[in-house]
Design a protein around this motif. Structure first.
Motif, PDB file in Angstrom:
ATOM      1  N   ASP A  76       7.974  -0.719  -8.275  1.00 57.50           N
ATOM      2  CA  ASP A  76       8.737  -0.365  -7.073  1.00 57.50           C
ATOM      3  C   ASP A  76       8.563  -1.426  -5.991  1.00 57.50           C
ATOM      4  OD1 ASP A  76       9.714   2.068  -8.141  1.00 57.50           O
ATOM      5  OD2 ASP A  76       7.898   3.133  -7.511  1.00 57.50           O
ATOM      6  N   PHE A  77       7.328  -1.889  -5.817  1.00 60.31           N
ATOM      7  CA  PHE A  77       7.064  -2.944  -4.834  1.00 60.31           C
ATOM      8  C   PHE A  77       7.815  -4.224  -5.204  1.00 60.31           C
ATOM      9  CE2 PHE A  77       4.409  -6.630  -3.560  1.00 60.31           C
ATOM     10  CZ  PHE A  77       4.572  -6.530  -2.188  1.00 60.31           C
ATOM     11  N   THR A 114       0.810  -1.215   0.000  1.00 57.36           N
ATOM     12  CA  THR A 114       0.000   0.000   0.000  1.00 57.36           C
ATOM     13  C   THR A 114       0.847   1.271   0.000  1.00 57.36           C
ATOM     14  OG1 THR A 114      -0.171  -0.119   2.407  1.00 57.36           O
ATOM     15  CG2 THR A 114      -1.975  -1.098   1.122  1.00 57.36           C
ATOM     16  N   ALA A 115       2.129   1.157   0.284  1.00 57.46           N
ATOM     17  CA  ALA A 115       3.018   2.315   0.300  1.00 57.46           C
ATOM     18  C   ALA A 115       3.498   2.694  -1.109  1.00 57.46           C
ATOM     19  CB  ALA A 115       4.230   2.026   1.184  1.00 57.46           C
ATOM     20  N   LEU A 161      -9.301  -2.180  -0.586  1.00 55.99           N
ATOM     21  CA  LEU A 161      -8.499  -3.339  -0.174  1.00 55.99           C
ATOM     22  C   LEU A 161      -7.687  -3.010   1.070  1.00 55.99           C
ATOM     23  CD1 LEU A 161      -7.248  -4.616  -3.634  1.00 55.99           C
ATOM     24  CD2 LEU A 161      -8.447  -5.998  -1.943  1.00 55.99           C
ATOM     25  N   GLU A 162      -7.125  -1.817   1.088  1.00 53.47           N
ATOM     26  CA  GLU A 162      -6.286  -1.401   2.215  1.00 53.47           C
ATOM     27  C   GLU A 162      -7.077  -1.327   3.510  1.00 53.47           C
ATOM     28  OE1 GLU A 162      -3.199   2.215   3.388  1.00 53.47           O
ATOM     29  OE2 GLU A 162      -4.196   2.238   1.447  1.00 53.47           O
ATOM     30  N   THR A 163      -8.312  -0.865   3.433  1.00 47.79           N
ATOM     31  CA  THR A 163      -9.134  -0.741   4.635  1.00 47.79           C
ATOM     32  C   THR A 163      -9.839  -2.035   5.010  1.00 47.79           C
ATOM     33  OG1 THR A 163     -11.047   0.027   3.379  1.00 47.79           O
ATOM     34  CG2 THR A 163      -9.549   1.726   4.223  1.00 47.79           C
ATOM     35  N   PHE A 167      -9.220   2.367 -10.202  1.00 49.45           N
ATOM     36  CA  PHE A 167      -8.264   1.411  -9.634  1.00 49.45           C
ATOM     37  C   PHE A 167      -7.782   1.874  -8.264  1.00 49.45           C
ATOM     38  CE2 PHE A 167      -7.400   0.377 -14.270  1.00 49.45           C
ATOM     39  CZ  PHE A 167      -8.176  -0.766 -14.255  1.00 49.45           C
ATOM     40  N   ARG A 168      -7.559   3.172  -8.091  1.00 51.03           N
ATOM     41  CA  ARG A 168      -7.130   3.701  -6.797  1.00 51.03           C
ATOM     42  C   ARG A 168      -8.222   3.474  -5.750  1.00 51.03           C
ATOM     43  NH1 ARG A 168      -3.353   3.532  -3.961  1.00 51.03           N
ATOM     44  NH2 ARG A 168      -1.978   4.208  -5.604  1.00 51.03           N
ATOM     45  N   ALA A 169      -9.483   3.626  -6.133  1.00 52.95           N
ATOM     46  CA  ALA A 169     -10.596   3.399  -5.205  1.00 52.95           C
ATOM     47  C   ALA A 169     -10.621   1.945  -4.737  1.00 52.95           C
ATOM     48  CB  ALA A 169     -11.921   3.781  -5.858  1.00 52.95           C
TER      49      ALA A 169
END
Length: 120
Positions: free
Chosen positions: A13-14, A6-7, A102-104, A95-97
């Motif tokens: 990069d991940f 999530t960072a 997913l993060e929450t 996609f960001r939404a």
């Protein structure tokens, strides 16, 4: 660099972080090892890490197994891949939404059999 997907705002990069972490644990974890697992050239893997190329959708499940991603990380990587490659701002916002949900924990990955279970 963070171990949390999530960072990152670019899946490459991940993956580069995961590669470096795996290499620190096991010296034989090389670009060639990745290339062999992903069925691409070592040069292509390097170009992806350098943000000059992108993996393809069919490569994503191979990436999941290469880096031993959890089901949640698999789903996050897939949507981060879409986010990274989307050229349309509306698509990027969609996609960001999904990534935010997913993060929450509002969206969880579906339960499915692993590839080895489906081949038995």
């Amino acid at each position: 660099m963070s171990s949390e997907i999530t960072a990152y705002s670019d899946y490459r990069d991940f993956l580069q972080f995961k590669y470096k972490a795996a290499k620190e644990k096991k010296a034989s974890f090389s670009l060639q090892h990745c290339a062999n697992h992903l069925k691409v050239s070592k040069t292509f893997v390097k170009l992806v890490f350098d943000k000059k190329r992108n993996f393809t959708f069919p490569t994503l499940p191979l990436v999941w197994t290469l880096f031993k991603l959890s089901p949640t990380e698999q789903m996050q990587l897939t949507f981060l891949f879409c986010y990274t490659n989307a050229e349309n701002e509306i698509l990027r916002s969609h996609f960001r939404a999904v990534l935010s949900e997913l993060e929450t924990g509002k969206i969880t990955p579906p339960l499915y059999a692993t590839e080895s279970e489906t081949n038995d």
